[in-house]
Write an enzyme that holds these catalytic residues in place. Sequence first.
Site, PDB file in Angstrom:
ATOM      1  N   SER A  21       0.793  -1.229   0.000  1.00  0.00           N
ATOM      2  CA  SER A  21       0.000   0.000   0.000  1.00  0.00           C
ATOM      3  C   SER A  21       0.826   1.279   0.000  1.00  0.00           C
ATOM      4  CB  SER A  21      -0.940  -0.005   1.202  1.00  0.00           C
ATOM      5  OG  SER A  21      -0.203  -0.143   2.392  1.00  0.00           O
ATOM      6  N   HIS A  49      -5.510  -3.341  -2.625  1.00  0.00           N
ATOM      7  CA  HIS A  49      -5.130  -2.434  -3.710  1.00  0.00           C
ATOM      8  C   HIS A  49      -5.010  -3.124  -5.062  1.00  0.00           C
ATOM      9  CE1 HIS A  49      -4.552   0.779  -0.844  1.00  0.00           C
ATOM     10  NE2 HIS A  49      -3.993  -0.108  -0.070  1.00  0.00           N
ATOM     11  N   LYS A  81     -11.997   0.760  -1.870  1.00  0.00           N
ATOM     12  CA  LYS A  81     -10.942   1.380  -2.671  1.00  0.00           C
ATOM     13  C   LYS A  81     -11.398   1.433  -4.134  1.00  0.00           C
ATOM     14  CE  LYS A  81      -7.606   0.305   0.887  1.00  0.00           C
ATOM     15  NZ  LYS A  81      -7.805   1.550   1.621  1.00  0.00           N
TER      16      LYS A  81
HETATM   17  C1  LIG Z   1      -3.387  -3.404   2.434  1.00  0.00           C
HETATM   18  C2  LIG Z   1      -4.620  -2.849   3.078  1.00  0.00           C
HETATM   19  N1  LIG Z   1      -5.538  -3.692   3.579  1.00  0.00           N
HETATM   20  C3  LIG Z   1      -6.668  -3.242   4.163  1.00  0.00           C
HETATM   21  C4  LIG Z   1      -6.937  -1.904   4.241  1.00  0.00           C
HETATM   22  C5  LIG Z   1      -8.209  -1.456   4.907  1.00  0.00           C
HETATM   23  O1  LIG Z   1      -9.131  -1.038   3.992  1.00  0.00           O
HETATM   24  P1  LIG Z   1     -10.469  -0.348   4.486  1.00  0.00           P
HETATM   25  O2  LIG Z   1     -10.083   0.998   4.995  1.00  0.00           O
HETATM   26  O3  LIG Z   1     -11.317  -0.270   3.264  1.00  0.00           O
HETATM   27  O4  LIG Z   1     -11.048  -1.210   5.559  1.00  0.00           O
HETATM   28  C6  LIG Z   1      -6.026  -0.979   3.741  1.00  0.00           C
HETATM   29  C7  LIG Z   1      -6.318   0.467   3.826  1.00  0.00           C
HETATM   30  O5  LIG Z   1      -5.631   1.333   3.374  1.00  0.00           O
HETATM   31  C8  LIG Z   1      -4.832  -1.465   3.131  1.00  0.00           C
HETATM   32  O6  LIG Z   1      -3.917  -0.608   2.623  1.00  0.00           O
END
Ligand SMILES: Cc1ncc(COP(=O)(O)O)c(C=O)c1O
Length: 235
Positions: A21, A49, A81
């Site tokens: 990320s 992502h 996302k």
């Molecule tokens: C790799 C990863 N997994 C999970 C999430 C969590 O996503 P959400 O905010 O939609 O719950 C993020 C958020 O940036 C992330 O970067």
Amino acid sequence: MRQLRNAASGAAMLATDGVFSMDGDVAPLRALALVARTEEALLYVDDAHGVGVLGPQGRGSVADAGLGVADVPLQLATLGKALGGYGAVVAGDADLVEHLAGVARPYLYTTALPPALAAASLAAVRLARRDDWRRARLHDLIGLFRTGASRFGLELMPSATPIQPVLCGDEATAPAMSAALEQAGFMVTAIRPPTVAEGRSRLRVTLTSLHSPQQVNALLGAIAEARDRIACNVA
Ligand SMILES: Cc1ncc(COP(=O)(O)O)c(C=O)c1O
């Protein structure tokens, strides 16, 4: 490898992001799948992502690597996302998913997604699967951004995904550049330690298929201008 070897057979989980990320690079999923198989570990991929962006029909980094549920029994897809909604789903081996639904405390003790949000996410999944043009356009914008950034002498990382970090070095520079960009009409978040290593502070540029080439060029110009005004020391 050492940690996996020390775990009792079948007791270990190998967890990774599909697309990292903060750097935007893609995990070496085929190699990790091989390690997991050899060491009898369960491979879990958080594809927050990757879903919607990579792979055939936007099915994510696992499908893009030519892998399936036999190699990656558990995947997480966020709905917030690329799919533009809220929440997340786990997908994979039916028994594992059912097990999680029975024991995962955040799932058990959190209010379920409102039906309207679930319906919106389902509609988004259908669009993401159908609209290859969005991925093609995103791919073009990523290429445009990277070519332009090298012309302006901006330091990027080896990312082929919509996450395009621009390195700014020290901790004070990234937020100052982010503020300058906001003044110029661009929302680009600054990322600093401890989220990233010391000296690797950055602007985290995230492109979408609905950006235009004109916007990407204007952003590049604004970043270069901010960089020239605010000394940018890359480690
Ligand atoms: C790799 C990863 N997994 C999970 C999430 C969590 O996503 P959400 O905010 O939609 O719950 C993020 C958020 O940036 C992330 O970067």
